[in-house]
Write an enzyme that holds these catalytic residues in place. Sequence first.
Site, short mmCIF file in Angstrom:
data_model
loop_
_atom_site.label_atom_id
_atom_site.label_comp_id
_atom_site.label_asym_id
_atom_site.label_seq_id
_atom_site.Cartn_x
_atom_site.Cartn_y
_atom_site.Cartn_z
N HIS A 116 42.85 50.98 38.87
CA HIS A 116 42.35 52.35 38.95
C HIS A 116 43.49 53.26 38.75
CE1 HIS A 116 42.79 52.23 43.61
NE2 HIS A 116 43.11 53.42 43.28
N SER A 122 47.70 53.67 46.64
CA SER A 122 46.98 52.65 46.00
C SER A 122 48.15 51.74 45.29
CB SER A 122 45.85 53.16 45.00
OG SER A 122 44.74 53.79 45.92
N ASP A 165 40.48 45.13 40.42
CA ASP A 165 41.34 46.20 40.53
C ASP A 165 42.83 45.93 40.67
OD1 ASP A 165 41.84 48.78 40.46
OD2 ASP A 165 41.00 49.51 42.55
#
Length: 221
Positions: free
Chosen positions: A59, A172, A90
């Site tokens: 993402h 992230s 992901d």
Amino acid sequence: PPPPPPPIPAPPPTPLAPDELAARTVPVVVTIDASRGWTGTSGTGIVLTPDGTVLTNHHVVSGATDITAVSAATGLIYDVDVIGYDSARDIAVLQLGTASGLPAAPVADALPPAGTPVTAFGNADGGGVVVAAPGTVIAADRSVMVRDSTEGSRKRLTGMLQTDTPIRPGDSGGPLVDHYGAVVGVNTAGAIEREQQEPSESAPEAYAVPIAEALAVVEQV
């Protein structure tokens, strides 16, 4: 003759102090900027090889038209190519252009049990500085519904490692390491809000893709 005495087992490694942990982990991190026209996303990556193979979240780079990364070890800026990904997990695999001689992250052999101290490292709030967020493992093999902060879409992630590390946007794709500095997971989601609960009363809640799952994607790529 009498049998020789059994060998004395080696003592377990000594957990690293916070400054030692940072000194070992920060150099294997890159900060990532992914542009999508007039908007963009900041994230983090984990260096896997000296020639610039990097692990991050899908993402972070999904839909990006231009991606750059800065090595925390050298300060050099690299153009980035996405060489493969698994959106269900992901995970994305990147290649830093013209990279060489980068320090690579050590990887843990097994997931740490609940209660083990861990630390998340990442590009917190997109500031371009690698920040540490200490915490502990809460549980393994958790499922969580996450929302993409860029486009608002929702998806369920399974098999996640849950911690109470206070990660923030920009973290992230960064490494979750044990207290010896080995990577145990890829920071993926945090700040999960529960209904009818004041934020001040909420314990930090974060989720990471176990490193073995992430490396399986790398091997497939």
